[in-house]
Design a protein around this motif. Structure first.
Motif, PDB file in Angstrom:
ATOM      1  N   ASP A  42       0.380  -1.038  -0.013  1.00 48.36           N
ATOM      2  CA  ASP A  42       0.354   0.233  -0.426  1.00 48.36           C
ATOM      3  C   ASP A  42       0.465   1.521  -0.328  1.00 48.36           C
ATOM      4  N   GLU A  43       2.181   1.592  -0.755  1.00 52.84           N
ATOM      5  CA  GLU A  43       2.937   2.275  -0.389  1.00 52.84           C
ATOM      6  C   GLU A  43       2.700   2.643  -2.052  1.00 52.84           C
ATOM      7  N   TYR A  44       3.344   3.868  -2.283  1.00 52.81           N
ATOM      8  CA  TYR A  44       3.716   4.479  -3.814  1.00 52.81           C
ATOM      9  C   TYR A  44       4.582   5.060  -4.015  1.00 52.81           C
ATOM     10  N   ILE A  45       5.215   3.725  -4.860  1.00 50.75           N
ATOM     11  CA  ILE A  45       6.242   4.116  -5.424  1.00 50.75           C
ATOM     12  C   ILE A  45       6.761   4.963  -7.337  1.00 50.75           C
ATOM     13  N   LEU A  46       7.830   5.985  -7.082  1.00 53.95           N
ATOM     14  CA  LEU A  46       7.685   6.510  -8.039  1.00 53.95           C
ATOM     15  C   LEU A  46       9.342   5.833  -8.747  1.00 53.95           C
ATOM     16  N   VAL A  47       8.994   5.938  -9.898  1.00 50.42           N
ATOM     17  CA  VAL A  47      10.009   4.418 -10.728  1.00 50.42           C
ATOM     18  C   VAL A  47      10.941   5.476 -11.912  1.00 50.42           C
ATOM     19  N   GLY A  92      16.785   6.068  -8.597  1.00 54.66           N
ATOM     20  CA  GLY A  92      16.446   4.326  -8.805  1.00 54.66           C
ATOM     21  C   GLY A  92      14.922   4.804  -7.838  1.00 54.66           C
ATOM     22  N   PRO A  93      13.949   3.896  -7.910  1.00 61.72           N
ATOM     23  CA  PRO A  93      12.825   3.856  -6.663  1.00 61.72           C
ATOM     24  C   PRO A  93      12.586   4.991  -5.278  1.00 61.72           C
ATOM     25  N   SER A  94      11.808   5.131  -5.257  1.00 63.48           N
ATOM     26  CA  SER A  94      11.171   6.399  -4.137  1.00 63.48           C
ATOM     27  C   SER A  94      10.229   6.134  -3.328  1.00 63.48           C
ATOM     28  N   VAL A  95      10.296   5.783  -2.323  1.00 63.93           N
ATOM     29  CA  VAL A  95       9.166   5.846  -1.285  1.00 63.93           C
ATOM     30  C   VAL A  95       8.320   6.892  -1.775  1.00 63.93           C
ATOM     31  N   LEU A  96       6.967   7.525  -2.008  1.00 67.48           N
ATOM     32  CA  LEU A  96       6.091   8.558  -1.883  1.00 67.48           C
ATOM     33  C   LEU A  96       5.529   9.050  -0.823  1.00 67.48           C
ATOM     34  N   ARG A  97       6.368   9.844   0.167  1.00 68.31           N
ATOM     35  CA  ARG A  97       5.650  10.921   1.172  1.00 68.31           C
ATOM     36  C   ARG A  97       4.395  11.655   1.220  1.00 68.31           C
ATOM     37  N   THR A  98       3.618  12.057   1.986  1.00 72.15           N
ATOM     38  CA  THR A  98       3.868  14.095   1.581  1.00 72.15           C
ATOM     39  C   THR A  98       4.328  14.412   1.338  1.00 72.15           C
ATOM     40  N   GLY A  99       3.580  15.673   0.591  1.00 74.83           N
ATOM     41  CA  GLY A  99       4.846  16.572   0.426  1.00 74.83           C
ATOM     42  C   GLY A  99       6.737  16.040  -0.146  1.00 74.83           C
ATOM     43  N   ALA A 100       6.389  15.570  -1.068  1.00 74.05           N
ATOM     44  CA  ALA A 100       7.514  14.900  -1.802  1.00 74.05           C
ATOM     45  C   ALA A 100       7.322  15.430  -3.324  1.00 74.05           C
ATOM     46  N   ARG A 101       8.714  16.286  -3.382  1.00 73.65           N
ATOM     47  CA  ARG A 101       8.670  16.936  -4.896  1.00 73.65           C
ATOM     48  C   ARG A 101       9.399  16.283  -5.550  1.00 73.65           C
ATOM     49  N   ILE A 102       8.644  16.257  -7.294  1.00 71.63           N
ATOM     50  CA  ILE A 102       9.148  15.544  -7.946  1.00 71.63           C
ATOM     51  C   ILE A 102       9.170  16.682  -8.904  1.00 71.63           C
ATOM     52  N   THR A 149       4.245  -7.145   7.172  1.00 72.97           N
ATOM     53  CA  THR A 149       4.814  -7.603   5.646  1.00 72.97           C
ATOM     54  C   THR A 149       5.686  -8.762   5.720  1.00 72.97           C
ATOM     55  N   GLY A 150       6.196  -9.294   6.695  1.00 76.84           N
ATOM     56  CA  GLY A 150       7.494  -9.715   7.128  1.00 76.84           C
ATOM     57  C   GLY A 150       8.521  -8.916   6.442  1.00 76.84           C
ATOM     58  N   THR A 151       9.139  -7.865   6.286  1.00 78.60           N
ATOM     59  CA  THR A 151      10.093  -7.452   5.352  1.00 78.60           C
ATOM     60  C   THR A 151      10.422  -5.996   6.359  1.00 78.60           C
ATOM     61  N   MET A 152      12.235  -5.723   6.070  1.00 78.70           N
ATOM     62  CA  MET A 152      12.296  -4.434   6.466  1.00 78.70           C
ATOM     63  C   MET A 152      12.066  -3.070   6.533  1.00 78.70           C
ATOM     64  N   GLU A 153      11.373  -2.511   6.723  1.00 79.02           N
ATOM     65  CA  GLU A 153      10.561  -0.853   6.271  1.00 79.02           C
ATOM     66  C   GLU A 153      11.937  -0.148   6.975  1.00 79.02           C
ATOM     67  N   ARG A 154      12.469   0.899   5.476  1.00 79.49           N
ATOM     68  CA  ARG A 154      13.426   1.719   5.777  1.00 79.49           C
ATOM     69  C   ARG A 154      12.846   3.328   5.785  1.00 79.49           C
ATOM     70  N   ASP A 155      13.598   3.930   6.542  1.00 85.92           N
ATOM     71  CA  ASP A 155      12.831   5.579   6.379  1.00 85.92           C
ATOM     72  C   ASP A 155      12.322   5.856   5.470  1.00 85.92           C
ATOM     73  N   SER A 156      11.647   6.880   5.109  1.00 89.91           N
ATOM     74  CA  SER A 156      10.792   7.565   3.830  1.00 89.91           C
ATOM     75  C   SER A 156      11.748   8.414   2.852  1.00 89.91           C
ATOM     76  N   ASN A 157      13.142   9.025   3.107  1.00 86.76           N
ATOM     77  CA  ASN A 157      13.397   9.530   1.711  1.00 86.76           C
ATOM     78  C   ASN A 157      15.051   8.373   1.796  1.00 86.76           C
ATOM     79  N   GLU A 158      14.899   7.214   2.248  1.00 89.56           N
ATOM     80  CA  GLU A 158      15.599   6.484   1.653  1.00 89.56           C
ATOM     81  C   GLU A 158      15.394   5.645   0.343  1.00 89.56           C
ATOM     82  N   SER A 159      16.005   5.727  -0.936  1.00 83.89           N
ATOM     83  CA  SER A 159      15.396   4.795  -2.209  1.00 83.89           C
ATOM     84  C   SER A 159      14.869   3.103  -1.941  1.00 83.89           C
ATOM     85  N   VAL A 160      13.890   2.762  -2.880  1.00 86.05           N
ATOM     86  CA  VAL A 160      13.342   1.265  -2.591  1.00 86.05           C
ATOM     87  C   VAL A 160      14.530   0.397  -3.196  1.00 86.05           C
ATOM     88  N   THR A 161      14.877  -0.898  -2.479  1.00 84.52           N
ATOM     89  CA  THR A 161      15.621  -1.195  -3.211  1.00 84.52           C
ATOM     90  C   THR A 161      14.910  -2.945  -3.613  1.00 84.52           C
TER      91      THR A 161
END
Length: 289
Positions: free
Chosen positions: A209-214, A227-237, A277-289
């Motif tokens: 349920d995350e929105y990812i910018l690719v 690389g892909p990034s998790v989008l959080r409120t206020g993120a500028r593209i 989800t059984g996964t490691m969740e990273r800080d929102s300013n990190e890119s998605v790996t």
């Protein structure tokens, strides 16, 4: 050697002015006397004596090596005389010859009222017992999240204009109501923007349920350009001449950790395991790996 020996085996009853009957027993075989009542009305009905009144009687019994225990329907109320009073109770009673009974037996008597007279009441307030607070440690709490149903919180992209060029019109919004939104100059793009590559970028709604910018073309702003990034409120593209911002209502934005906004006290938060989800969740300013 005890100065006195008592042999008592008595059953008795008492009727007060309202006609209430209280039954009791008195038993002793030596120096220990136990008086048991099936009701505390005779004890508390006329008000409780103060400790100043009780101490001389308790000291007298102790001097003769005798103890008297009063018990009610809920257990022992108190013992007077030759008793082993705990040090913590002596702080309250100021006597080594008065031993308070079970809290459960004391409280019904206390609720019947204390005599309003000078001196310290026989029963201390409820709060000092126990004298030290009880602290429960090692409590395991389940991690929860603020997000609602999948895709909630009205996720959207808003076109951003600089203050100098803003015309006063409401910025254009693009609602992210699809699993994938393509952005580029290709006529089939979900968001057609002139001057960009045919497929310049995508916004993907993933299984968490995350929105990812690719990115596929040149992208900058507060997101990763490589690389892909998790989008959080206020993120500028920033893509060419176009600048967009991502918004999603906070109640539905996962953020960190496992719900709520990202950043705040320490801005960066270490990766954490998400049991949902059984996964490691990273800080929102990190890119998605």
């Amino acid at each position: 050697m005890a100065e006195y020996r008592l042999d008592i085996d008595v059953d008795f009853s008492y009727t007060d002015g309202t006609g209430t009957v209280t039954n009791g027993t008195a038993r002793a075989a030596g120096t220990e006397v136990t008086v048991s009542l099936d009701s505390l009305a005779p004890v508390g009905g006329g008000g409780l004596p103060s400790l100043d009144d009780v101490r001389p009687f308790a000291d007298m019994l102790a001097g003769k090596g005798v103890s008297v225990t009063l018990a009610g329907p809920d257990g022992t109320i108190l013992s007077l005389g030759a008793v082993n009073s705990p040090a913590t109770q002596r702080l309250v009673t100021r006597s080594a010859n008065i031993k308070l009974g079970k809290l459960g037996a004391l409280m019904p008597l206390a609720r019947q009222g204390r005599r309003k007279a000078a001196g310290v009441p026989l029963l201390p307030p409820a709060t000092p017992l126990p004298l030290l607070p009880t602290v429960r440690r090692n409590i395991t709490r389940r991690i929860t999240t603020t997000h609602y149903t999948r895709g909630s919180g009205r996720p959207r992209l808003i076109f951003v204009q600089d203050a100098a060029s803003w015309t006063g019109q409401v910025p254009r919004e693009v609602t992210l109501d699809q699993e994938s939104l393509s952005i580029g100059s290709d006529p089939g793009s979900g968001l057609l923007l002139e001057g960009l590559d045919g497929l310049h970028a995508e916004v993907v709604h993933d299984g968490r349920d995350e929105y990812i910018l690719v990115p596929h073309g040149s992208v900058s702003g507060s997101v990763s350009g490589t690389g892909p990034s998790v989008l959080r409120t206020g993120a500028r593209i920033q893509m060419g001449q176009w600048c967009l911002a991502f918004f999603r209502e906070e109640f539905a934005d996962h953020g960190r950790p496992h719900g709520g906004r990202s950043g705040g006290e320490l801005a960066y938060e270490r990766p954490q395991f998400d049991p949902r989800t059984g996964t490691m969740e990273r800080d929102s300013n990190e890119s998605v790996t």
